[in-house]
Motif scaffolding. Structure first.
Motif, mmCIF file in Angstrom:
data_model
loop_
_atom_site.group_PDB
_atom_site.id
_atom_site.type_symbol
_atom_site.label_atom_id
_atom_site.label_comp_id
_atom_site.label_asym_id
_atom_site.label_seq_id
_atom_site.Cartn_x
_atom_site.Cartn_y
_atom_site.Cartn_z
ATOM 1 N N SER A 73 36.989 19.721 3.132
ATOM 2 C CA SER A 73 37.149 19.655 4.555
ATOM 3 C C SER A 73 38.254 20.651 5.003
ATOM 4 C CB SER A 73 37.339 18.200 5.080
ATOM 5 O OG SER A 73 38.802 17.992 4.593
ATOM 6 N N THR B 124 39.693 22.444 11.886
ATOM 7 C CA THR B 124 39.637 23.516 12.678
ATOM 8 C C THR B 124 40.161 23.685 14.110
ATOM 9 O OG1 THR B 124 37.505 22.927 13.646
ATOM 10 C CG2 THR B 124 37.479 23.999 11.400
ATOM 11 N N ASN B 125 40.901 22.504 14.539
ATOM 12 C CA ASN B 125 41.237 22.639 15.772
ATOM 13 C C ASN B 125 42.117 21.095 16.160
ATOM 14 O OD1 ASN B 125 41.907 23.567 18.409
ATOM 15 N ND2 ASN B 125 40.556 22.144 19.419
ATOM 16 N N GLN C 80 29.561 14.039 15.562
ATOM 17 C CA GLN C 80 28.947 15.403 14.663
ATOM 18 C C GLN C 80 28.597 16.217 15.731
ATOM 19 O OE1 GLN C 80 26.194 14.597 11.554
ATOM 20 N NE2 GLN C 80 26.323 16.715 10.821
ATOM 21 N N ARG C 81 28.647 17.509 15.360
ATOM 22 C CA ARG C 81 28.203 18.513 16.494
ATOM 23 C C ARG C 81 26.822 18.840 15.961
ATOM 24 N NH1 ARG C 81 30.152 21.908 20.095
ATOM 25 N NH2 ARG C 81 28.981 24.003 20.318
ATOM 26 N N TYR D 22 27.734 16.852 20.949
ATOM 27 C CA TYR D 22 28.254 15.861 19.907
ATOM 28 C C TYR D 22 27.493 14.706 20.017
ATOM 29 C CZ TYR D 22 32.056 19.027 19.038
ATOM 30 O OH TYR D 22 33.048 20.094 18.521
ATOM 31 N N GLY E 159 29.113 19.900 7.989
ATOM 32 C CA GLY E 159 28.845 20.260 9.418
ATOM 33 C C GLY E 159 30.327 20.100 10.284
ATOM 34 N N LEU E 160 30.120 20.396 11.542
ATOM 35 C CA LEU E 160 31.307 20.201 12.461
ATOM 36 C C LEU E 160 31.406 18.966 12.824
ATOM 37 C CD1 LEU E 160 30.876 23.447 13.904
ATOM 38 C CD2 LEU E 160 32.212 23.139 11.951
ATOM 39 N N ARG F 275 34.078 15.957 15.372
ATOM 40 C CA ARG F 275 35.182 15.597 16.027
ATOM 41 C C ARG F 275 35.641 14.301 16.084
ATOM 42 N NH1 ARG F 275 34.959 18.509 21.639
ATOM 43 N NH2 ARG F 275 35.805 19.932 20.344
ATOM 44 N N ASP G 282 39.108 18.513 15.291
ATOM 45 C CA ASP G 282 37.905 19.217 14.817
ATOM 46 C C ASP G 282 37.866 19.192 13.314
ATOM 47 O OD1 ASP G 282 36.971 19.129 17.435
ATOM 48 O OD2 ASP G 282 37.366 21.180 18.059
ATOM 49 N N LYS H 123 35.562 20.637 9.770
ATOM 50 C CA LYS H 123 34.520 21.300 9.224
ATOM 51 C C LYS H 123 34.671 20.693 7.693
ATOM 52 C CE LYS H 123 32.872 25.282 7.751
ATOM 53 N NZ LYS H 123 32.839 26.926 7.577
ATOM 54 N N TYR I 71 32.188 21.056 4.367
ATOM 55 C CA TYR I 71 31.257 21.742 3.619
ATOM 56 C C TYR I 71 31.270 21.652 2.135
ATOM 57 C CZ TYR I 71 35.992 24.044 2.514
ATOM 58 O OH TYR I 71 37.456 24.135 2.486
#
Length: 176
Positions: free
Chosen positions: A24, A27-28, A73-74, A79, A145-146, A148, A172, A174, A176
């Motif tokens: 992970s 990202t924001n 989840q985006r 979301y 995935g992305l 929040r 946020d 990510k 992977y």
């Protein structure tokens, strides 16, 4: 406050033994706070995607503090909510400290900074430095995935009145 949010990610079931662990990165990060309770809150990410926070609490947080946590989840352009909790912050912190497994996870989170472990939470400077989710602690039900994570800390006004905001943290992430 944000501690409960981070612990809920750790509390979920671990990945299946045969499954490779997800990695992970944050990202924001965004924060909102009430000057009634906080002098300032600053959140930022390292170039590697680790989380840093500086929290200047200028008022004691007592019993009655609540934490609303939502993981989304985006999906497409929006979301989808995976889970949402509304917790009594002080009671939950007390219960987490009673669980031996949660104590281990708490020590992991606390090694990244100086955060309150008990209520009342006294006025002070609290911080988190270079926080990252450990790969083996990412719940097995999450897929790449992305995501929040929203954490809102508040007091409920008597008789169903509006919330008195303490602070909101939005992360946020990510996977992977």
């Amino acid at each position: 406050m944000l501690l409960l949010c981070l612990l809920l990610l750790h509390e979920a079931p671990l990945a299946h033994p045969y499954k490779e662990h997800l990695q992970s990165t944050f990202t924001n990060v965004s924060v909102e706070y009430s000057p009634e309770f906080c002098g300032s809150i600053t959140g930022w990410l390292t170039p590697q995607g680790n989380l840093n926070l500086d929290i200047h609490l200028n008022r004691t947080l007592r019993q009655g503090l609540r934490t609303a946590i939502t993981l989304q989840q985006r999906v497409g352009g929006g979301y989808q909510t995976l889970f949402s909790y509304d917790l009594d912050t002080c009671r939950t912190l007390g219960e987490l400290l009673q669980s031996s497994l949660m104590k281990v996870w708490l020590r992991n989170v606390f090694r990244y900074g100086h955060l309150a472990t008990r209520c009342p939470i006294q006025p002070a400077h609290y911080d988190l430095r270079d926080f990252q989710l450990e790969n083996h602690s990412i719940p097995g039900y999450l897929r790449p995935g992305l995501f929040r994570l929203n954490d809102t800390n508040y007091y409920r006004r008597p008789r169903g009145g509006r919330r008195r905001l303490v602070a909101t943290f939005t992360l946020d992430i990510k996977f992977y």
